[in-house]
Design an enzyme around this catalytic site. Structure first.
Site, PDB file in Angstrom:
ATOM      1  N   PRO A   1       0.018  -1.477   0.123  1.00  0.00           N
ATOM      2  CG  PRO A   1      -0.781  -1.250   1.910  1.00  0.00           C
ATOM      3  CD  PRO A   1       0.808  -2.473   1.215  1.00  0.00           C
TER       4      PRO A   1
ATOM      5  CD  GLU B   1       1.113  -5.696  11.491  1.00  0.00           C
ATOM      6  OE1 GLU B   1       0.687  -4.251  10.879  1.00  0.00           O
ATOM      7  OE2 GLU B   1      -0.366  -6.570  10.880  1.00  0.00           O
TER       8      GLU B   1
ATOM      9  NE  ARG C   1      -8.493  -4.803 -21.476  1.00  0.00           N
ATOM     10  CZ  ARG C   1      -8.656  -4.162 -21.572  1.00  0.00           C
ATOM     11  NH1 ARG C   1      -7.601  -2.314 -21.655  1.00  0.00           N
ATOM     12  NH2 ARG C   1      -9.301  -3.125 -22.517  1.00  0.00           N
TER      13      ARG C   1
ATOM     14  CG  ASP D   1      -9.929  -0.256 -22.843  1.00  0.00           C
ATOM     15  OD1 ASP D   1     -11.011  -0.488 -23.204  1.00  0.00           O
ATOM     16  OD2 ASP D   1      -9.008  -0.812 -23.027  1.00  0.00           O
TER      17      ASP D   1
HETATM   18 CL1  6GU Z   1      -0.675  -4.202  -4.026  1.00  0.00          CL
HETATM   19  N1  6GU Z   1      -1.152  -4.293  -1.085  1.00  0.00           N
HETATM   20  C1  6GU Z   1      -2.037  -4.485  -0.012  1.00  0.00           C
HETATM   21  N2  6GU Z   1      -1.655  -5.530   1.001  1.00  0.00           N
HETATM   22  N3  6GU Z   1      -3.173  -3.702  -0.321  1.00  0.00           N
HETATM   23  C2  6GU Z   1      -3.626  -2.382  -1.147  1.00  0.00           C
HETATM   24  C3  6GU Z   1      -1.675  -2.958  -2.237  1.00  0.00           C
HETATM   25  C4  6GU Z   1      -1.422  -4.005  -2.391  1.00  0.00           C
HETATM   26  N4  6GU Z   1      -2.940  -1.982  -2.943  1.00  0.00           N
HETATM   27  C5  6GU Z   1      -3.056  -1.200  -2.625  1.00  0.00           C
HETATM   28  N5  6GU Z   1      -4.066  -1.674  -1.159  1.00  0.00           N
END
Ligand code: 6GU
Length: 227
Positions: A87, A114, A151, A166
């Site tokens: 994230p 974590e 794709r 698209d």
């Molecule tokens: Cl790549 N991993 C995790 N655990 N949560 C996320 C993410 C990735 N992208 C958005 N939220």
């Protein structure tokens, strides 16, 4: 193109990779997948891949060693683009999908718990997130990236399904589409689409694209500077 995935949950991949357009791309040798469980590269007796964080705190941290060992085991890993999914990464966009689609080999590393020991970042080229929300692991993000990249590979989509119209292809959203019947519960198909006038139809679609992008995604609209 080859895509290697490092994951502790390799069984999350086959169903999605064995259906529809991705399945066809595999059958046509346009894409090859390699799914590796990096638990297999743990060198300790109980095959653990994580441990408690130095400095204390809740949860477990993924160790650098099994991931490093798994990376070294991948044929041609030096020249592959190595991507960590977290994230905290750069937000994934269609422009990044286009860029990834030009690589011969990409490696996607999925975490859990974590997070990763910070030293994992010494061995990767890029860190990506698929949006501002938290997933339990990187697998769904890896699948989203795989789907969007495959794709775009030459020969994967027929000209009928082509990606050039698209949403996001040129930083704008799609125009509205209709199919039979001409009227449903009193809801009519716009007259222009039934007119047979191709120039008028193209103009209407372009107008609707701009209108839609302006209303729904003012950020994209500003970027492309339409009015
Ligand atoms: Cl790549 N991993 C995790 N655990 N949560 C996320 C993410 C990735 N992208 C958005 N939220």
């Amino acid at each position: 193109m080859k895509i290697t995935v490092l994951s502790l949950f390799p069984e999350m991949f086959p169903t999605i990779l064995n259906e529809s357009i991705i399945k066809r791309a595999k059958e046509n040798n346009l894409i090859e997948f390699e799914i590796i469980n990096f638990r297999d590269f743990s060198t300790n007796k109980h095959h653990t891949v994580d441990d408690t964080p130095y400095g204390g705190g809740a949860g477990m941290v993924l160790s650098v060693e099994p991931i490093y060992n798994a990376l070294l085991s991948i044929k041609g890993y030096e020249s592959a683009l190595k991507i960590l999914l977290t994230p905290q990464g750069k937000t994934y966009k269609q422009a990044i999908a286009k860029e990834l689609a030009t690589n011969d080999h990409i490696i996607l590393i999925c975490g859990h718990y974590e997070g990763f020991d910070e030293r994992v970042r010494e061995y990767i080229d890029l860190e990506l997130s698929i949006g501002d929300y938290v997933l339990t692991g990187g697998e769904i993000a890896a699948l989203a990236i795989i789907d969007s990249v495959v794709r775009l590979l030459p020969g994967v989509l027929g000209s009928k399904e082509s990606y050039e119209k698209d949403s996001f292809y040129e930083d704008s959203l799609d125009y509205p589409q209709y199919t039979k019947p001409r009227e449903f519960n009193g809801l009519k198909v716009p007259e222009v689409l039934l007119s047979g006038n191709h120039k008028k139809i193209a103009e209407w679609r372009e107008e609707m694209k701009i209108k839609r992008t302006k209303e729904r995604r003012p950020d994209l609209h500003k970027k492309t500077n339409q009015n």
